[in-house]
Write a protein that holds these residues in place. Structure first.
Motif, PDB file in Angstrom:
ATOM      1  N   THR A 192      68.145  65.083  65.673  1.00 29.46           N
ATOM      2  CA  THR A 192      68.398  64.410  64.391  1.00 29.46           C
ATOM      3  C   THR A 192      68.026  62.930  64.380  1.00 29.46           C
ATOM      4  OG1 THR A 192      70.680  63.987  65.099  1.00 29.46           O
ATOM      5  CG2 THR A 192      70.268  65.985  63.791  1.00 29.46           C
ATOM      6  N   GLY A 193      67.666  62.354  65.525  1.00 31.72           N
ATOM      7  CA  GLY A 193      67.371  60.925  65.524  1.00 31.72           C
ATOM      8  C   GLY A 193      66.476  60.497  66.657  1.00 31.72           C
ATOM      9  N   ASN A 194      66.226  59.201  66.720  1.00 33.38           N
ATOM     10  CA  ASN A 194      65.428  58.629  67.785  1.00 33.38           C
ATOM     11  C   ASN A 194      66.236  58.522  69.074  1.00 33.38           C
ATOM     12  OD1 ASN A 194      63.042  58.272  66.307  1.00 33.38           O
ATOM     13  ND2 ASN A 194      63.806  56.359  65.430  1.00 33.38           N
ATOM     14  N   LYS A 195      65.544  58.205  70.151  1.00 33.56           N
ATOM     15  CA  LYS A 195      66.206  58.075  71.448  1.00 33.56           C
ATOM     16  C   LYS A 195      67.225  56.938  71.407  1.00 33.56           C
ATOM     17  CE  LYS A 195      62.353  55.304  73.302  1.00 33.56           C
ATOM     18  NZ  LYS A 195      61.313  55.254  74.358  1.00 33.56           N
ATOM     19  N   LEU A 196      68.280  57.092  72.178  1.00 32.92           N
ATOM     20  CA  LEU A 196      69.389  56.148  72.176  1.00 32.92           C
ATOM     21  C   LEU A 196      69.208  55.037  73.204  1.00 32.92           C
ATOM     22  CD1 LEU A 196      72.219  58.804  71.867  1.00 32.92           C
ATOM     23  CD2 LEU A 196      71.260  57.396  70.049  1.00 32.92           C
ATOM     24  N   GLU A 197      68.355  55.254  74.199  1.00 31.21           N
ATOM     25  CA  GLU A 197      68.090  54.245  75.222  1.00 31.21           C
ATOM     26  C   GLU A 197      66.682  53.690  75.008  1.00 31.21           C
ATOM     27  OE1 GLU A 197      71.183  56.952  76.395  1.00 31.21           O
ATOM     28  OE2 GLU A 197      69.078  57.378  76.011  1.00 31.21           O
ATOM     29  N   THR A 198      66.578  52.385  74.839  1.00 31.56           N
ATOM     30  CA  THR A 198      65.281  51.788  74.503  1.00 31.56           C
ATOM     31  C   THR A 198      64.893  50.643  75.431  1.00 31.56           C
ATOM     32  OG1 THR A 198      66.313  50.232  72.959  1.00 31.56           O
ATOM     33  CG2 THR A 198      65.602  52.358  72.060  1.00 31.56           C
ATOM     34  N   ASN A 199      65.579  50.494  76.539  1.00 32.35           N
ATOM     35  CA  ASN A 199      65.385  49.319  77.384  1.00 32.35           C
ATOM     36  C   ASN A 199      64.599  49.599  78.652  1.00 32.35           C
ATOM     37  OD1 ASN A 199      67.307  50.876  78.566  1.00 32.35           O
ATOM     38  ND2 ASN A 199      68.773  49.223  78.953  1.00 32.35           N
ATOM     39  N   ALA A 200      63.908  50.743  78.722  1.00 31.36           N
ATOM     40  CA  ALA A 200      63.146  51.069  79.922  1.00 31.36           C
ATOM     41  C   ALA A 200      61.757  51.550  79.528  1.00 31.36           C
ATOM     42  CB  ALA A 200      63.871  52.147  80.730  1.00 31.36           C
ATOM     43  N   PRO A 201      60.747  51.326  80.375  1.00 35.25           N
ATOM     44  CA  PRO A 201      59.390  51.811  80.080  1.00 35.25           C
ATOM     45  C   PRO A 201      59.330  53.331  80.147  1.00 35.25           C
ATOM     46  CG  PRO A 201      59.492  50.933  82.303  1.00 35.25           C
ATOM     47  CD  PRO A 201      60.811  50.600  81.658  1.00 35.25           C
ATOM     48  N   GLY A 202      58.228  53.874  79.641  1.00 31.24           N
ATOM     49  CA  GLY A 202      58.089  55.324  79.615  1.00 31.24           C
ATOM     50  C   GLY A 202      58.951  55.918  78.513  1.00 31.24           C
ATOM     51  N   GLY A 203      59.183  57.204  78.604  1.00 33.41           N
ATOM     52  CA  GLY A 203      60.014  57.805  77.581  1.00 33.41           C
ATOM     53  C   GLY A 203      60.078  59.304  77.674  1.00 33.41           C
ATOM     54  N   TYR A 204      61.082  59.878  76.978  1.00 32.36           N
ATOM     55  CA  TYR A 204      61.230  61.315  76.815  1.00 32.36           C
ATOM     56  C   TYR A 204      61.193  62.037  78.172  1.00 32.36           C
ATOM     57  CZ  TYR A 204      60.391  59.764  72.019  1.00 32.36           C
ATOM     58  OH  TYR A 204      60.453  59.101  70.822  1.00 32.36           O
ATOM     59  N   CYS A 205      60.286  62.955  78.377  1.00 32.49           N
ATOM     60  CA  CYS A 205      60.287  63.706  79.633  1.00 32.49           C
ATOM     61  C   CYS A 205      59.933  62.838  80.837  1.00 32.49           C
ATOM     62  CB  CYS A 205      59.313  64.872  79.544  1.00 32.49           C
ATOM     63  SG  CYS A 205      59.866  66.200  78.427  1.00 32.49           S
ATOM     64  N   ALA A 206      59.348  61.665  80.597  1.00 34.02           N
ATOM     65  CA  ALA A 206      59.013  60.753  81.691  1.00 34.02           C
ATOM     66  C   ALA A 206      60.201  59.896  82.112  1.00 34.02           C
ATOM     67  CB  ALA A 206      57.851  59.851  81.285  1.00 34.02           C
ATOM     68  N   ASP A 207      61.297  59.970  81.369  1.00 38.01           N
ATOM     69  CA  ASP A 207      62.473  59.145  81.656  1.00 38.01           C
ATOM     70  C   ASP A 207      63.720  60.023  81.578  1.00 38.01           C
ATOM     71  OD1 ASP A 207      64.543  57.371  81.845  1.00 38.01           O
ATOM     72  OD2 ASP A 207      63.824  56.007  80.287  1.00 38.01           O
TER      73      ASP A 207
END
Length: 478
Positions: A192-207
């Motif tokens: 229902t929304g965007n990711k809640l953690e935004t303070n690290a590089p990469g994202g989604y399956c990479a994090d």
């Protein structure tokens, strides 16, 4: 693995009276129901398809390449409320019952407006479309705006020469991440929304530390309860059915079906980007596709020029050219679109290509047309939609009800692929936007447009483009 590096690519974008290229950043970085639908909501329509091919059996079917471009955060009324013949408006409704005129939209819009799941529900307000003044950051009513022809002249030109869809709805109430999942899988995994953690590089399956909210699996009775709560904008009830999970999923996506039929595809999006939906699909991220069929968006232009365009392409433009509110210039973003479309029109691919250009969510802006309530996810407010092809109808306003799954349905139709979810199974297949019987040469349908001189930008906007090119405003990811 795909190197996380953005290289310089000349895009021919006109800015400050000259041109610039993207500067390199050398860093490593069940069937749908109508439950809860209120009277007056538009009914789902099916496409009249007198000119549609028989699936998989028409060797003369002219569309051999599909380019699906997904930009950011605008409503149909924000871009095309003033377009002649479209279902637009001159005014907007407020939550107190007042009606105000839509002011002329600005090229650079700040600050960014709220467009979360709850913001979408608030704006729609059970189909009354009068809650957009309660959207986050819209207290000043800046979201009650629409562009004139002078503000987006080349988008108007595409509409006048090809197809403008005025009933393309966003697939869910908002925002970016789940909307982009719909563009590849006709679902969002209940996110229902965007990711809640935004303070690290990469994202989604990479994090492994990134999480999102999504709906839990519900019974039929629970689903009805939530849909009723959505009509009433009862967020307390809705939130009782959310859970927090890791932002990495493994549901089926359209490229799986393309692979099964040996139909080539490519997904162009910056690695690590908020908008890179493939980064959230585990079996795509951890596969040979990554770095081969899923690469940075700057690879698109070289692939066109080197005649390496695949049969189906998804294109997610960089943050400096995706027209996201909060910093980027619409003029610069429109120039990017013109550059890409011009290149396709001047290539060998034009005669067999359909370009679908859409904006991924409502971005907090006003829109006056109530969306259908298909399921617990939406639909969300209308977004701009252009169909550009030598086989598209000329100057046609397509009033068929569509959502992002309709583009997937079109691809499934022309290649004889099975549908994946309730959404693409029932979606309009976009054939109403085309006339495959027309006796007009593709060459005569070319519309090579001039890019605009985007002078007069605020100094800090100029500085951002000068420093980072198309990667300017990289932090804007929602």
């Amino acid at each position: 693995m795909y190197a996380r590096r953005r290289r310089t690519v000349f895009l021919g974008l006109v800015l400050l009276g000259g041109t610039f290229g993207a500067r390199a950043l050398l860093t490593d970085e069940p069937k749908l129901t109508r439950t809860g639908l209120q009277a007056g909501r538009p009914e789902v329509t099916t496409d009249p398809t007198p000119n549609a091919p028989v699936e998989g059996k028409d060797p003369l079917f002219p569309i051999k390449h599909v380019v699906f471009i997904v930009k950011e955060n605008r409503t149909f009324d924000n871009y095309f409320a003033r377009y002649p013949g479209a279902e637009g408006t001159k005014t907007g409704k407020l939550s107190n019952g007042d009606v105000i005129p839509l002011e002329e939209a600005a090229d650079v819009f700040t600050p960014d407006l709220g467009h979360s799941f709850y913001d979408g529900l608030t704006g729609i307000n059970g189909g009354r479309m009068d809650g957009f003044d309660k959207v986050t950051n819209n207290e000043t009513l800046n979201g009650y705006t629409s562009f004139t022809r002078e503000g987006i002249p080349n988008y108007y030109a595409y509409a006048e020469n090809f197809v403008l869809g005025d009933h393309m709805f966003s697939s869910m109430y908002g925002p970016t991440f789940p909307e982009h999942l719909y563009t590849i899988g006709a679902q969002a995994g209940r996110v229902t929304g965007n990711k809640l953690e935004t303070n690290a590089p990469g994202g989604y399956c990479a994090d492994p530390g990134e999480t999102v909210y999504r709906f839990v699996k519900m019974s039929n009775d629970e689903t009805k309860l939530v849909m009723a709560a959505e009509e009433q904008v009862n967020v307390d009830v809705i939130s009782d059915y959310w859970e927090r999970v890791r932002a990495c999923f493994d549901f089926e996506v359209l490229p799986d079906h393309l692979d099964a039929k040996k139909i080539s595809w490519h997904y162009y999006a910056d690695d690590g980007s908020w908008m890179n939906a493939m980064l959230a699909i585990d079996h795509m991220y951890n596969s040979a596709h990554w770095g081969r069929d899923i690469t940075q968006e700057e690879d698109l232009v070289p692939d066109i020029e080197n005649e390496k365009l695949e049969r189906v392409s998804w294109v997610v433009p960089g943050p400096g050219v995706n027209e996201h509110p909060g910093g980027p210039s619409v003029c610069v973003g429109e120039n990017w679109t013109v550059d890409v479309v011009n290149r396709i029109m001047q290539s060998k691919y034009w005669k067999s290509t359909a370009i679908f250009l859409v904006w991924d969510d409502f971005g907090g802006f006003y829109d006056h047309v109530p969306p259908p309530h298909y399921d617990i996810m939406g639909l969300g407010p209308r977004v701009p939609f252009l169909v550009i092809s030598p086989w598209a109808k000329e100057g046609y306003v397509d009033k068929t009800t569509y959502e992002f799954s309709s583009v997937l349905k079109f691809i499934e139709t022309i290649y004889g692929l099975p549908c994946m979810t309730d959404r693409d199974c029932q979606a309009g297949n976009l054939m109403n936007a085309f006339d495959f019987t027309q006796d007009v040469s593709p060459k005569s349908r070319r519309l090579i447009l001039e890019q605009r001189d985007c002078t007069g930008l605020p100094q800090k906007i100029k500085d951002a483009y000068k420093k980072k090119g198309t990667d300017a405003f990289y932090a804007l990811g929602d």
